[in-house]
Structures are given as structure tokens and as C-alpha cells.
Write a protein that holds these residues in place. Structure first.
Motif, PDB file in Angstrom:
ATOM      1  N   LYS A 135       0.819  -1.215   0.000  1.00 27.72           N
ATOM      2  CA  LYS A 135       0.000   0.000   0.000  1.00 27.72           C
ATOM      3  C   LYS A 135       0.850   1.261   0.000  1.00 27.72           C
ATOM      4  CE  LYS A 135      -4.316  -1.509   2.098  1.00 27.72           C
ATOM      5  NZ  LYS A 135      -5.186  -1.394   3.266  1.00 27.72           N
ATOM      6  N   LYS A 136       1.899   1.262   0.805  1.00 28.73           N
ATOM      7  CA  LYS A 136       2.721   2.463   0.971  1.00 28.73           C
ATOM      8  C   LYS A 136       3.620   2.722  -0.239  1.00 28.73           C
ATOM      9  CE  LYS A 136       4.383   5.714   3.706  1.00 28.73           C
ATOM     10  NZ  LYS A 136       3.588   6.795   4.194  1.00 28.73           N
ATOM     11  N   TYR A 137       4.203   1.649  -0.792  1.00 30.32           N
ATOM     12  CA  TYR A 137       5.224   1.826  -1.824  1.00 30.32           C
ATOM     13  C   TYR A 137       4.886   1.178  -3.164  1.00 30.32           C
ATOM     14  CZ  TYR A 137       7.892   3.402   2.147  1.00 30.32           C
ATOM     15  OH  TYR A 137       8.309   4.082   3.246  1.00 30.32           O
ATOM     16  N   GLY A 138       3.775   0.461  -3.231  1.00 23.30           N
ATOM     17  CA  GLY A 138       3.394  -0.179  -4.481  1.00 23.30           C
ATOM     18  C   GLY A 138       4.295  -1.324  -4.891  1.00 23.30           C
ATOM     19  N   VAL A 139       5.017  -1.902  -3.922  1.00 24.54           N
ATOM     20  CA  VAL A 139       5.906  -3.024  -4.242  1.00 24.54           C
ATOM     21  C   VAL A 139       5.056  -4.225  -4.652  1.00 24.54           C
ATOM     22  CG1 VAL A 139       7.585  -4.655  -3.289  1.00 24.54           C
ATOM     23  CG2 VAL A 139       7.746  -2.239  -2.707  1.00 24.54           C
ATOM     24  N   ASP A 140       5.415  -4.829  -5.751  1.00 21.19           N
ATOM     25  CA  ASP A 140       4.699  -5.977  -6.282  1.00 21.19           C
ATOM     26  C   ASP A 140       4.860  -7.167  -5.332  1.00 21.19           C
ATOM     27  OD1 ASP A 140       3.670  -8.098  -7.750  1.00 21.19           O
ATOM     28  OD2 ASP A 140       4.815  -7.634  -9.562  1.00 21.19           O
ATOM     29  N   LEU A 141       3.747  -7.635  -4.779  1.00 19.21           N
ATOM     30  CA  LEU A 141       3.801  -8.758  -3.846  1.00 19.21           C
ATOM     31  C   LEU A 141       4.260 -10.039  -4.522  1.00 19.21           C
ATOM     32  CD1 LEU A 141       0.685  -8.101  -1.602  1.00 19.21           C
ATOM     33  CD2 LEU A 141       3.079  -7.569  -1.148  1.00 19.21           C
ATOM     34  N   ASN A 142       3.975 -10.178  -5.808  1.00 17.57           N
ATOM     35  CA  ASN A 142       4.487 -11.352  -6.527  1.00 17.57           C
ATOM     36  C   ASN A 142       6.005 -11.360  -6.526  1.00 17.57           C
ATOM     37  OD1 ASN A 142       2.025 -12.558  -7.275  1.00 17.57           O
ATOM     38  ND2 ASN A 142       1.804 -11.098  -8.954  1.00 17.57           N
ATOM     39  N   TRP A 143       6.592 -10.193  -6.723  1.00 20.55           N
ATOM     40  CA  TRP A 143       8.054 -10.104  -6.697  1.00 20.55           C
ATOM     41  C   TRP A 143       8.585 -10.458  -5.314  1.00 20.55           C
ATOM     42  CZ3 TRP A 143      11.102  -6.512  -3.900  1.00 20.55           C
ATOM     43  CH2 TRP A 143      12.481  -6.634  -4.138  1.00 20.55           C
ATOM     44  N   LEU A 144       7.925  -9.961  -4.280  1.00 24.59           N
ATOM     45  CA  LEU A 144       8.393 -10.256  -2.920  1.00 24.59           C
ATOM     46  C   LEU A 144       8.292 -11.740  -2.590  1.00 24.59           C
ATOM     47  CD1 LEU A 144       7.057  -7.431  -0.569  1.00 24.59           C
ATOM     48  CD2 LEU A 144       9.434  -7.995  -1.058  1.00 24.59           C
ATOM     49  N   LEU A 145       7.246 -12.379  -3.032  1.00 27.36           N
ATOM     50  CA  LEU A 145       6.958 -13.747  -2.606  1.00 27.36           C
ATOM     51  C   LEU A 145       7.435 -14.827  -3.560  1.00 27.36           C
ATOM     52  CD1 LEU A 145       3.365 -13.052  -1.282  1.00 27.36           C
ATOM     53  CD2 LEU A 145       5.464 -13.284   0.066  1.00 27.36           C
TER      54      LEU A 145
END
Length: 112
Positions: free
Chosen positions: A53-63
């Protein structure tokens, strides 16, 4: 394969934030962030959602196992400065957002 913690640390450093600044921005303790980045603990779903929410980081990339360059190139073509601007813009009230929008519109029209 980079871990979730390593990817969070990578992103935090790319936007030039200290652990203290980043942890405050996503409402976790600096100690918790440190443990996540060291892979001593896993981020909660709430933490991951806060980063998204804060930074728009792609959760797919994180996970999912992907390379940092892939993330940077595929992040809707946003560079780090743009991500920082969006993050700061989201902190403003509606009046502040309106003023920034007017200023950017003025500047953009000036350089057309």
C-alpha cells in the motif's frame, strides 16, 4: 534465490531509507524489520500489505523467486524517484495534493 527479507532490504536501500524510517512508514518496529531482513523471522501478511500500500511493491516479486532487475524493469516503469514521490504524495491531505498537482501541471506545461 533471494528471500523475502533480502528483497525487502534491497527495496529499502534502493529508496535510500534507514531501517528506522522504513519500519515507521509501515508501522512495525525497527527490531522487527531487522529480524525480517536477516531472515530470522517472516513478515506478517499485514506487513506485506503495508509495504504494497505504501510503496506499491509488487507482492508477486516479494513472494516469488525473481531477480531485482526484473522487479525494477517491470514495476510499471516507475523509477525510484517516482516511487518516492508517490509515497510522499500519499502523505498529503487533499489541499496539499491539489497544490502539488497544480505545480506539476504548471512545470510540465512550461517544458513542453
Amino acid at each position: 534465490m533471494k528471500s523475502v527479507g533480502e528483497k525487502i532490504k534491497f527495496f529499502r536501500k534502493k529508496i535510500n531509507m534507514s531501517q528506522q524510517e522504513f519500519s515507521l512508514s509501515i508501522n512495525i518496529s525497527q527490531g522487527n524489520l531487522s529480524e525480517i531482513e536477516k531472515n530470522n523471522s517472516k513478515p506478517s501478511a499485514d506487513t506485506l500489505i503495508a509495504i504494497w500500500k505504501k510503496y506499491g511493491v509488487d507482492l508477486n516479486w516479494l513472494l516469488i523467486d525473481e531477480l531485482e532487475q526484473s522487479y525494477i524493469q517491470n514495476q510499471d516503469h516507475l523509477n525510484i524517484d517516482e516511487i518516492k514521490l508517490i509515497s510522499l504524495f500519499r502523505k498529503l491531505n487533499s489541499q496539499g495534493k491539489s497544490e502539488i498537482f497544480d505545480y506539476i501541471t504548471f512545470k510540465a506545461n512550461k517544458y513542453e
